[in-house]
Design a protein around this motif. Structure first.
Motif, PDB file in Angstrom:
ATOM      1  N   ARG A  13     -14.040 -21.687 105.518  1.00  0.00           N
ATOM      2  CA  ARG A  13     -14.503 -20.820 104.431  1.00  0.00           C
ATOM      3  C   ARG A  13     -13.360 -20.493 103.490  1.00  0.00           C
ATOM      4  O   ARG A  13     -12.241 -20.266 103.957  1.00  0.00           O
ATOM      5  CB  ARG A  13     -14.961 -19.454 104.993  1.00  0.00           C
TER       6      ARG A  13
ATOM      7  N   ARG B 252     -16.673 -25.539 104.310  1.00  0.00           N
ATOM      8  CA  ARG B 252     -18.118 -25.688 104.149  1.00  0.00           C
ATOM      9  C   ARG B 252     -18.748 -24.573 103.325  1.00  0.00           C
ATOM     10  O   ARG B 252     -19.893 -24.680 102.908  1.00  0.00           O
ATOM     11  CB  ARG B 252     -18.781 -25.706 105.532  1.00  0.00           C
ATOM     12  N   GLU B 253     -18.005 -23.482 103.155  1.00  0.00           N
ATOM     13  CA  GLU B 253     -18.570 -22.329 102.468  1.00  0.00           C
ATOM     14  C   GLU B 253     -17.579 -21.762 101.461  1.00  0.00           C
ATOM     15  O   GLU B 253     -16.390 -21.646 101.752  1.00  0.00           O
ATOM     16  CB  GLU B 253     -18.917 -21.238 103.492  1.00  0.00           C
TER      17      GLU B 253
ATOM     18  N   VAL C 280     -17.088 -18.301  99.276  1.00  0.00           N
ATOM     19  CA  VAL C 280     -17.528 -16.920  99.080  1.00  0.00           C
ATOM     20  C   VAL C 280     -17.028 -16.472  97.711  1.00  0.00           C
ATOM     21  O   VAL C 280     -15.822 -16.373  97.494  1.00  0.00           O
ATOM     22  CB  VAL C 280     -16.963 -16.002 100.191  1.00  0.00           C
TER      23      VAL C 280
ATOM     24  N   CYS D  30     -21.818 -26.304  94.501  1.00  0.00           N
ATOM     25  CA  CYS D  30     -22.860 -26.931  95.319  1.00  0.00           C
ATOM     26  C   CYS D  30     -22.800 -28.455  95.256  1.00  0.00           C
ATOM     27  O   CYS D  30     -23.269 -29.137  96.169  1.00  0.00           O
ATOM     28  CB  CYS D  30     -24.247 -26.452  94.881  1.00  0.00           C
TER      29      CYS D  30
ATOM     30  N   ILE E 112     -19.671 -28.849 100.714  1.00  0.00           N
ATOM     31  CA  ILE E 112     -20.095 -27.441 100.631  1.00  0.00           C
ATOM     32  C   ILE E 112     -21.569 -27.283 101.030  1.00  0.00           C
ATOM     33  O   ILE E 112     -22.461 -27.896 100.447  1.00  0.00           O
ATOM     34  CB  ILE E 112     -19.857 -26.877  99.212  1.00  0.00           C
ATOM     35  N   GLU E 113     -21.794 -26.452 102.055  1.00  0.00           N
ATOM     36  CA  GLU E 113     -23.149 -26.180 102.538  1.00  0.00           C
ATOM     37  C   GLU E 113     -23.670 -24.841 102.043  1.00  0.00           C
ATOM     38  O   GLU E 113     -24.871 -24.590 102.018  1.00  0.00           O
ATOM     39  CB  GLU E 113     -23.139 -26.127 104.080  1.00  0.00           C
ATOM     40  N   LEU E 114     -22.735 -23.952 101.736  1.00  0.00           N
ATOM     41  CA  LEU E 114     -23.112 -22.566 101.486  1.00  0.00           C
ATOM     42  C   LEU E 114     -22.226 -21.971 100.408  1.00  0.00           C
ATOM     43  O   LEU E 114     -21.006 -22.149 100.435  1.00  0.00           O
ATOM     44  CB  LEU E 114     -22.913 -21.800 102.804  1.00  0.00           C
ATOM     45  N   VAL E 115     -22.874 -21.300  99.461  1.00  0.00           N
ATOM     46  CA  VAL E 115     -22.141 -20.473  98.503  1.00  0.00           C
ATOM     47  C   VAL E 115     -22.656 -19.055  98.713  1.00  0.00           C
ATOM     48  O   VAL E 115     -23.858 -18.811  98.694  1.00  0.00           O
ATOM     49  CB  VAL E 115     -22.374 -20.924  97.045  1.00  0.00           C
ATOM     50  N   ARG E 116     -21.746 -18.148  98.949  1.00  0.00           N
ATOM     51  CA  ARG E 116     -22.140 -16.756  99.195  1.00  0.00           C
ATOM     52  C   ARG E 116     -21.537 -15.904  98.083  1.00  0.00           C
ATOM     53  O   ARG E 116     -20.366 -16.033  97.781  1.00  0.00           O
ATOM     54  CB  ARG E 116     -21.618 -16.318 100.554  1.00  0.00           C
TER      55      ARG E 116
ATOM     56  N   ALA F 126     -27.131 -27.592  99.486  1.00  0.00           N
ATOM     57  CA  ALA F 126     -26.449 -26.324  99.775  1.00  0.00           C
ATOM     58  C   ALA F 126     -27.410 -25.164  99.541  1.00  0.00           C
ATOM     59  O   ALA F 126     -28.442 -25.309  98.880  1.00  0.00           O
ATOM     60  CB  ALA F 126     -25.230 -26.189  98.880  1.00  0.00           C
TER      61      ALA F 126
END
Ligand SMILES: *Cc1c(COP(=O)(O)O)cnc(C)c1O
Ligand code: SF4
Length: 352
Positions: A101, A149-150, A152, A174, A179-183, A212
């Motif tokens: 992350r 992978r993420e 933030v 994305c 990258i699987e996740l954007v928070r 993503a």
């Protein structure tokens, strides 16, 4: 609530003089608060000013946003960079502490400035965030990190970006294959609910063809922050398909009380927001008056376990000073050495 004119300002209050004019602080406090405002940014947007009872000096919304002379007092152990962002920053605007992350801080402005802010030494100052070139350098760094992978998005508050810029940034992230996740972490849905629009909700979606997902974590600390306008914004986001989390800071004089948190977390799940973290306050300068003890926090969590649906229970976490990362700080129910487990009522059972 809300409370009536003459008070109700229609623009964000940014100085001690603004706060006096709005009737939120007495004129004799202005000189001290001007010194606080020189040191740490002040912003009280109308949506929050409206929620403050001007007659109540202990109002929990006031305590979070209206500066106090106590902020000028340094306590032992407080740190300019309490969670060690600087030591883990490979390039401006990025904090890379964990293998999977990274944090990306595109802007350093917020819709309001929390008086307990853990990044109070960096937000709201002359440096508003990343220039176009600096953002490109940050994105190039992230693109080169195969293990990440993420991303933030934090700051500052990324929802202060106009929706087209936010959408473009999220789309770039994305499209990175790893990258699987954007928070996105934000206080905007609470502080400036007017900014929560269909365009913004659309910006919080992964682009077509991307696998993503984009999640939004809303910073909220007291049930009274969930005004009708805020609830409408949360419903708009949930209806648009944005998964919603919350993060709350445990604050003395605001919410360090099981009944207040019970009501906050229940209200959040009713509004389709899943409580994620309850943060023990960081050792930010001039914030000792907000910090409960860990024992107090753990007692509150134990109390909530018996009275609140599991869906509404956040994890109580401490960000270890210096940059080692966040860890849950209990309470613990299992004592492996003794071979016992304690239930929610405090009764001890054998478990081999
Ligand atoms: C808090 C934080 C994260 C996110 O941690 P989670 O436990 O996944 O919510 C990631 N990177 C840094 C540097 C952080 O401070
Ligand atoms: S919204 Fe977050 S970054 Fe901004 S002032 Fe509050 S705690 Fe600090």
């Amino acid at each position: 609530m809300p409370f009536d004119p003459p008070y109700r300002p229609r623009r964000t209050l940014r100085s001690a003089a603004d706060l006096v004019a709005a009737g939120l602080v007495p004129p004799e406090a202005a000189a001290d608060l001007a010194r606080v405002a020189d040191r740490y940014a002040v912003a009280v947007p109308p949506a929050l000013a409206d929620l403050i009872d001007p007659a109540d000096p202990a109002d929990p919304i006031r305590r979070q946003v209206v500066p106090s002379a106590a902020e000028l007092e340094a306590a032992p152990g407080e740190l300019v960079d309490p969670i060690g962002d600087e030591a883990y920053s490979p390039v401006k605007g990025v904090v890379h502490r964990y293998p999977d992350r990274v944090l990306l801080k595109p802007v350093l402005v917020c819709p309001l400035y929390c008086r307990f802010c853990f990044r109070r030494e960096t937000v709201g100052g002359a440096d508003g965030g990343l220039s176009v070139e600096e953002l490109e350098a940050a994105l190039a760094y992230i693109a080169g990190q195969q293990g990440v992978r993420e991303v933030v998005l934090t700051g500052g508050d990324p929802l202060m970006l106009p929706p087209p810029r936010l959408a473009a940034l999220i789309e770039r992230l994305c499209r990175l294959p790893q990258i699987e996740l954007v928070r996105v972490h934000s206080r905007v849905p609470v502080a400036e609910p007017n900014r929560v629009t269909p365009a913004q909700a659309q910006a919080l979606r992964a682009p077509d063809g991307s696998e993503a997902a984009v999640w939004l974590a809303v910073h909220v600390n007291h049930p009274r922050e969930l005004s009708p306008a805020v609830r409408r914004g949360l419903a708009l986001l949930a209806d648009a398909g944005v998964p919603l989390l919350s993060q709350t800071v445990l604050l003395k004089g605001v919410n360090a009380d099981a009944a207040v948190l019970d009501s906050l977390f229940r209200a959040l799940v009713r509004n389709r927001v899943r409580p994620y973290y309850l943060h023990h306050p960081d050792l930010a300068p001039g914030t000792a008056h907000f910090r409960p003890t860990l024992a107090e926090g753990r007692a509150i969590m134990r109390d909530l376990r018996g009275r609140l649906t599991g869906i509404a229970q956040p994890t109580y976490v401490l960000d270890i000073p210096g940059g080692a990362g966040k860890v849950p700080v209990g309470p613990e129910y299992l004592d492996e050495a003794a071979g016992t487990v304690t239930d929610w009522q405090g009764r001890v059972h054998r478990y081999e």
